[in-house]
Design a protein around this motif. Structure first.
Motif, PDB file in Angstrom:
ATOM      1  N   HIS A  14      43.189 -20.250  44.492  1.00  0.00           N
ATOM      2  CA  HIS A  14      42.443 -19.214  45.202  1.00  0.00           C
ATOM      3  C   HIS A  14      40.963 -19.587  45.186  1.00  0.00           C
ATOM      4  CE1 HIS A  14      45.916 -16.615  45.365  1.00  0.00           C
ATOM      5  NE2 HIS A  14      46.115 -16.837  44.099  1.00  0.00           N
ATOM      6  N   ALA A  15      40.578 -20.532  46.005  1.00  0.00           N
ATOM      7  CA  ALA A  15      39.159 -20.874  46.107  1.00  0.00           C
ATOM      8  C   ALA A  15      38.460 -19.724  46.828  1.00  0.00           C
ATOM      9  CB  ALA A  15      38.976 -22.179  46.864  1.00  0.00           C
ATOM     10  N   ALA A  16      37.399 -19.194  46.217  1.00  0.00           N
ATOM     11  CA  ALA A  16      36.739 -18.002  46.756  1.00  0.00           C
ATOM     12  C   ALA A  16      35.897 -18.363  47.972  1.00  0.00           C
ATOM     13  CB  ALA A  16      35.890 -17.360  45.678  1.00  0.00           C
ATOM     14  N   HIS A  17      36.379 -17.993  49.151  1.00  0.00           N
ATOM     15  CA  HIS A  17      35.647 -18.256  50.389  1.00  0.00           C
ATOM     16  C   HIS A  17      35.127 -16.970  51.004  1.00  0.00           C
ATOM     17  CE1 HIS A  17      36.563 -22.490  50.506  1.00  0.00           C
ATOM     18  NE2 HIS A  17      37.834 -22.229  50.351  1.00  0.00           N
ATOM     19  N   THR A  18      35.901 -15.916  50.917  1.00  0.00           N
ATOM     20  CA  THR A  18      35.481 -14.667  51.521  1.00  0.00           C
ATOM     21  C   THR A  18      35.144 -13.661  50.425  1.00  0.00           C
ATOM     22  OG1 THR A  18      37.718 -13.789  51.580  1.00  0.00           O
ATOM     23  CG2 THR A  18      36.990 -15.062  53.496  1.00  0.00           C
ATOM     24  N   GLN A  51      38.204 -12.385  48.573  1.00  0.00           N
ATOM     25  CA  GLN A  51      38.725 -13.360  47.611  1.00  0.00           C
ATOM     26  C   GLN A  51      37.833 -13.433  46.383  1.00  0.00           C
ATOM     27  OE1 GLN A  51      39.008 -16.843  50.040  1.00  0.00           O
ATOM     28  NE2 GLN A  51      41.174 -16.514  50.479  1.00  0.00           N
ATOM     29  N   ARG A  52      36.521 -13.293  46.570  1.00  0.00           N
ATOM     30  CA  ARG A  52      35.617 -13.281  45.414  1.00  0.00           C
ATOM     31  C   ARG A  52      35.873 -12.052  44.550  1.00  0.00           C
ATOM     32  NH1 ARG A  52      31.322 -17.001  45.829  1.00  0.00           N
ATOM     33  NH2 ARG A  52      31.180 -17.907  47.890  1.00  0.00           N
ATOM     34  N   LYS A  71      43.256 -28.752  44.678  1.00  0.00           N
ATOM     35  CA  LYS A  71      42.328 -27.652  44.907  1.00  0.00           C
ATOM     36  C   LYS A  71      42.815 -26.419  44.155  1.00  0.00           C
ATOM     37  CE  LYS A  71      40.594 -29.055  49.363  1.00  0.00           C
ATOM     38  NZ  LYS A  71      40.386 -28.672  50.746  1.00  0.00           N
ATOM     39  N   GLU A  72      41.870 -25.550  43.834  1.00  0.00           N
ATOM     40  CA  GLU A  72      42.249 -24.318  43.167  1.00  0.00           C
ATOM     41  C   GLU A  72      43.120 -23.487  44.091  1.00  0.00           C
ATOM     42  OE1 GLU A  72      39.311 -21.910  41.343  1.00  0.00           O
ATOM     43  OE2 GLU A  72      38.147 -23.648  40.706  1.00  0.00           O
ATOM     44  N   SER A  82      38.798 -12.568  42.448  1.00  0.00           N
ATOM     45  CA  SER A  82      38.580 -13.472  41.317  1.00  0.00           C
ATOM     46  C   SER A  82      37.922 -12.747  40.146  1.00  0.00           C
ATOM     47  CB  SER A  82      37.732 -14.668  41.744  1.00  0.00           C
ATOM     48  OG  SER A  82      36.418 -14.263  42.022  1.00  0.00           O
TER      49      SER A  82
END
Length: 96
Positions: free
Chosen positions: A38-42, A45-46, A35-36, A49
């Motif tokens: 820093h997967a953008a969930h919030t 976090q976006r 998995k990445e 990115s």
């Protein structure tokens, strides 16, 4: 002559098995993709990115945003201001 055939046959079988080995199914299983980091969930976090965007692309993004905004503004203004715009289909008699 039969001695030669006896020696050649096992070598041919071994060669045939080695060539078919490349076509066998199975063996090494596929590993799942990691998995990445820093997967953008919030939202935060976006926003983090967005720092990954190269600085050279920011002026292009600004110009593109301005062009899309101007297009929508002029389209909506045209619909709102233009009184000669045909909003309904005219019937065969022309009065509808």
């Amino acid at each position: 002559m039969s001695l030669l055939r006896a020696r050649a046959t096992p070598m041919l079988r071994a060669h045939a098995q080695n060539t078919l080995r490349g076509f066998r199914q199975g063996g090494k299983k596929m590993m799942p993709m990691p998995k990445e980091e820093h997967a953008a969930h919030t939202i935060s976090q976006r926003l983090r990115s967005l720092k990954k965007i190269p600085p050279e692309l920011i002026p292009i993004g600004v110009v593109l945003f301005a062009a899309v905004f101007a297009a929508f503004y002029s389209l909506l203004r045209k619909f709102w201001v233009d009184k000669t715009l045909r909003l309904h289909r005219t019937g065969p008699s022309g009065d509808h």
